[in-house]
Design a protein around this motif. Sequence first.
Motif, mmCIF file in Angstrom:
data_model
loop_
_atom_site.group_PDB
_atom_site.id
_atom_site.type_symbol
_atom_site.label_atom_id
_atom_site.label_comp_id
_atom_site.label_asym_id
_atom_site.label_seq_id
_atom_site.Cartn_x
_atom_site.Cartn_y
_atom_site.Cartn_z
ATOM 1 N N GLU A 171 -11.952 51.288 189.794
ATOM 2 C CA GLU A 171 -13.090 50.787 189.038
ATOM 3 C C GLU A 171 -13.162 51.460 187.660
ATOM 4 O O GLU A 171 -12.918 52.663 187.530
ATOM 5 N N ASP B 202 -13.657 45.959 188.451
ATOM 6 C CA ASP B 202 -12.942 46.344 189.669
ATOM 7 C C ASP B 202 -11.671 45.507 189.791
ATOM 8 O O ASP B 202 -11.702 44.291 189.603
ATOM 9 N N LEU C 164 -19.069 46.713 184.634
ATOM 10 C CA LEU C 164 -18.363 47.418 185.696
ATOM 11 C C LEU C 164 -17.210 46.535 186.152
ATOM 12 O O LEU C 164 -17.406 45.372 186.512
ATOM 13 N N LEU D 136 -21.324 42.899 189.827
ATOM 14 C CA LEU D 136 -19.912 42.949 190.214
ATOM 15 C C LEU D 136 -19.714 42.345 191.603
ATOM 16 O O LEU D 136 -18.758 41.591 191.837
ATOM 17 N N ASP E 217 -23.371 46.972 188.772
ATOM 18 C CA ASP E 217 -22.780 47.098 190.103
ATOM 19 C C ASP E 217 -23.195 45.929 190.987
ATOM 20 O O ASP E 217 -22.373 45.352 191.714
#
Length: 216
Positions: A128, A84, A82, A190, A187
């Motif tokens: 994202e 970002d 993930l 992250l 997640d």
Amino acid sequence: MSAENELTTGTPAPDLLALHESIADLFATQGDWRRAYRHLRSALDIARAGSLRDPLTSSYNRRYLDQRLPGFPATGKLAVALVDLDRFKSVNDTYGHLLGDRVLCRVADLLQEGLPPDAFCARYGGEEFALVLPGVNHRNAVWIADAARARIARHPWSELQPGLQVTISVGLAHGVGSGSRQLHRADDLLYAAKRAGRNKIAYQDRESSQVITHSE
């Protein structure tokens, strides 16, 4: 050529969609239902392929991700990263949303470079993205995710706008388990990468389960 390929070769999908619909109408008025049906099916294929693509970045979208993840066997190896963009709000606030959109498109292109054949990139939402890497071992998954991080950090962003810098943070989950479980773990990781100072990749060590954050 498949409808999905047509979408990625530079031909505007809405034009192709309208063309197939018009031809289908023409054949229908002539009573040639076989040809009309064939073009209607092509129009539907194009519409379906378009519904699985993010209209801004042309990467896959959240809908495609949600459809694909349950299809990976829970007993197989799967890595999910993930991604970002760091402090992306400040990019929009400083340079405007039009430039922000260009940054998102460039990041999507850079994330898709060097992916294995069965892997894909999807825009998860906002700034994202998710990288889905089936069948790769832990070491290669870390290498692919960190290579993407480094590629974006080294990109000459000042060519888009003087003073512009863009980095990403990455949470990487790898192992055996459902795609949804891996996404949830990614997640959490992250956030560990963000807390460690951004422009980092966070993942769990295979032996100790310790969270490792890494950058240059």
